[in-house]
Design a protein around this motif. Structure first.
Motif, PDB file in Angstrom:
ATOM      1  N   ILE A  63      13.158  -3.854 -13.691  1.00 23.26           N
ATOM      2  CA  ILE A  63      11.717  -3.616 -13.751  1.00 23.26           C
ATOM      3  C   ILE A  63      11.086  -4.313 -12.558  1.00 23.26           C
ATOM      4  O   ILE A  63      11.387  -5.474 -12.284  1.00 23.26           O
ATOM      5  N   VAL A  64      10.212  -3.602 -11.852  1.00 29.66           N
ATOM      6  CA  VAL A  64       9.425  -4.208 -10.783  1.00 29.66           C
ATOM      7  C   VAL A  64       7.970  -3.860 -11.047  1.00 29.66           C
ATOM      8  O   VAL A  64       7.568  -2.693 -10.933  1.00 29.66           O
ATOM      9  N   THR A  65       7.168  -4.835 -11.435  1.00 26.82           N
ATOM     10  CA  THR A  65       5.753  -4.552 -11.664  1.00 26.82           C
ATOM     11  C   THR A  65       5.036  -4.502 -10.310  1.00 26.82           C
ATOM     12  O   THR A  65       5.378  -5.237  -9.391  1.00 26.82           O
ATOM     13  N   GLY A  66       4.076  -3.602 -10.225  1.00 30.03           N
ATOM     14  CA  GLY A  66       3.432  -3.392  -8.925  1.00 30.03           C
ATOM     15  C   GLY A  66       4.455  -2.916  -7.911  1.00 30.03           C
ATOM     16  O   GLY A  66       4.446  -3.337  -6.755  1.00 30.03           O
ATOM     17  N   GLY A  67       5.317  -2.004  -8.345  1.00 28.80           N
ATOM     18  CA  GLY A  67       6.485  -1.651  -7.542  1.00 28.80           C
ATOM     19  C   GLY A  67       6.379  -0.401  -6.713  1.00 28.80           C
ATOM     20  O   GLY A  67       7.414   0.177  -6.340  1.00 28.80           O
ATOM     21  N   THR A  68       5.166   0.047  -6.389  1.00 27.50           N
ATOM     22  CA  THR A  68       5.022   1.279  -5.610  1.00 27.50           C
ATOM     23  C   THR A  68       4.407   1.055  -4.235  1.00 27.50           C
ATOM     24  O   THR A  68       4.184   2.019  -3.495  1.00 27.50           O
ATOM     25  N   GLY A 127      -3.698   2.924 -10.267  1.00 29.50           N
ATOM     26  CA  GLY A 127      -4.404   3.523  -9.143  1.00 29.50           C
ATOM     27  C   GLY A 127      -4.009   4.973  -8.947  1.00 29.50           C
ATOM     28  O   GLY A 127      -3.565   5.645  -9.891  1.00 29.50           O
ATOM     29  N   PRO A 128      -4.164   5.492  -7.708  1.00 29.16           N
ATOM     30  CA  PRO A 128      -3.830   6.899  -7.438  1.00 29.16           C
ATOM     31  C   PRO A 128      -2.385   7.214  -7.815  1.00 29.16           C
ATOM     32  O   PRO A 128      -1.504   6.355  -7.735  1.00 29.16           O
ATOM     33  N   ASP A 129      -2.143   8.449  -8.244  1.00 26.23           N
ATOM     34  CA  ASP A 129      -0.803   8.846  -8.651  1.00 26.23           C
ATOM     35  C   ASP A 129       0.209   8.626  -7.535  1.00 26.23           C
ATOM     36  O   ASP A 129      -0.049   8.942  -6.369  1.00 26.23           O
ATOM     37  N   PHE A 130       1.356   8.074  -7.900  1.00 28.28           N
ATOM     38  CA  PHE A 130       2.454   7.858  -6.950  1.00 28.28           C
ATOM     39  C   PHE A 130       3.415   9.030  -7.089  1.00 28.28           C
ATOM     40  O   PHE A 130       4.002   9.241  -8.155  1.00 28.28           O
ATOM     41  N   GLU A 170      11.770   5.227 -11.080  1.00 31.12           N
ATOM     42  CA  GLU A 170      10.763   5.827 -11.937  1.00 31.12           C
ATOM     43  C   GLU A 170       9.477   5.023 -11.856  1.00 31.12           C
ATOM     44  O   GLU A 170       9.448   3.840 -12.224  1.00 31.12           O
ATOM     45  N   ALA A 171       8.431   5.640 -11.355  1.00 33.58           N
ATOM     46  CA  ALA A 171       7.129   4.984 -11.268  1.00 33.58           C
ATOM     47  C   ALA A 171       6.348   5.268 -12.550  1.00 33.58           C
ATOM     48  O   ALA A 171       6.104   6.429 -12.887  1.00 33.58           O
ATOM     49  N   VAL A 172       5.983   4.209 -13.257  1.00 33.28           N
ATOM     50  CA  VAL A 172       5.301   4.339 -14.541  1.00 33.28           C
ATOM     51  C   VAL A 172       3.884   3.794 -14.391  1.00 33.28           C
ATOM     52  O   VAL A 172       3.684   2.605 -14.115  1.00 33.28           O
ATOM     53  N   LYS A 173       2.907   4.653 -14.578  1.00 31.11           N
ATOM     54  CA  LYS A 173       1.511   4.266 -14.366  1.00 31.11           C
ATOM     55  C   LYS A 173       0.963   3.563 -15.603  1.00 31.11           C
ATOM     56  O   LYS A 173       0.804   4.171 -16.661  1.00 31.11           O
TER      57      LYS A 173
END
Length: 231
Positions: free
Chosen positions: A5-10, A34-37, A45-48
């Protein structure tokens, strides 16, 4: 497969750490707001979710549990800075910043504790503002001080498991957020940094890689600041 897990990972450091973990063969769940990644990467996997909203944090935890029965690395990178003066900062401003940087990460680690195998890695992103409390945003510096304290105290919770807990304390890094600073402010920071520039994301990511690769690094607050001095 190992899961991370990486929070703020985008973006910024978080994205750099995510890519490093992908290179090491991890499947990465990266939180963001924020804006869709929309970038696509294998095993990423980017989880908003908004980590200032506790119910969304719990939803994310349940989602991770539905995808894997173990989490081998947790990088608590997300933070929040509301740029207001000390007297203008409201209770809500203070609470939101603490919720993102400290509370949400405490909850994630606590709720996933039983899924963290021996020999895992937990890493926090601190800040020079926790070491040199001179920032214009007092609340941000306090959240990062709390992040470092959380990392140190968690060491005892994982004692004897081989799981290590460390914090990386970056100086000023050439992330999109820093690039928006006025040139005069950037030059002032350069003068206070012995290397006379901001760090690259890759230079900061190397510190995370070091902590992941070295099983004897534990309870450390690792400053990577280019010789920064606020005086």
């Amino acid at each position: 497969m190992k899961y991370a897990i990486v929070t703020g990972g985008t973006s910024g450091i978080g994205l750099g750490v995510s890519k490093m973990l992908l290179e090491k063969g991890y499947y990465v769940f990266a939180t963001y707001v924020g804006p869709d990644f929309t970038d696509q990467m294998l095993n990423y996997e980017a989880v908003k979710i908004d980590q200032s909203q506790r119910h969304e944090v719990y939803q994310f935890i349940e989602y991770v549990k539905s995808k894997s029965d173990h989490v081998d690395c947790i990088v608590c990178n997300a933070g929040m800075s509301i740029r207001k003066s000390f007297t203008e900062t409201t209770d809500e401003d203070w609470d939101r910043q603490m919720e993102v940087a400290v509370n949400s990460h405490y909850i994630i680690i606590r709720e996933l504790y039983g899924l963290i195998p021996s020999g895992s890695r937990i890493l926090f992103t601190g800040s020079q503002m926790a070491v040199h409390p001179h920032a214009t945003v007092l609340s941000y510096g306090v959240t990062k001080s709390a992040v470092c304290a959380l990392a140190k105290n968690l060491v005892k919770e994982f004692e004897g498991t081989g799981t290590t807990v460390n914090a990386i304390i970056p100086g000023f890094v050439a992330t999109p957020w820093q690039k928006e600073k006025p040139e005069e402010i950037k030059q002032n920071i350069y003068r206070k940094t012995a290397i006379h520039r901001f760090a690259s994301v890759e230079e900061i990511v190397d510190a995370y890689r070091f902590c992941i690769d070295n099983p004897f690094v534990n309870g450390s607050m690792i400053e990577v600041n280019g010789g920064y001095c606020y005086k």
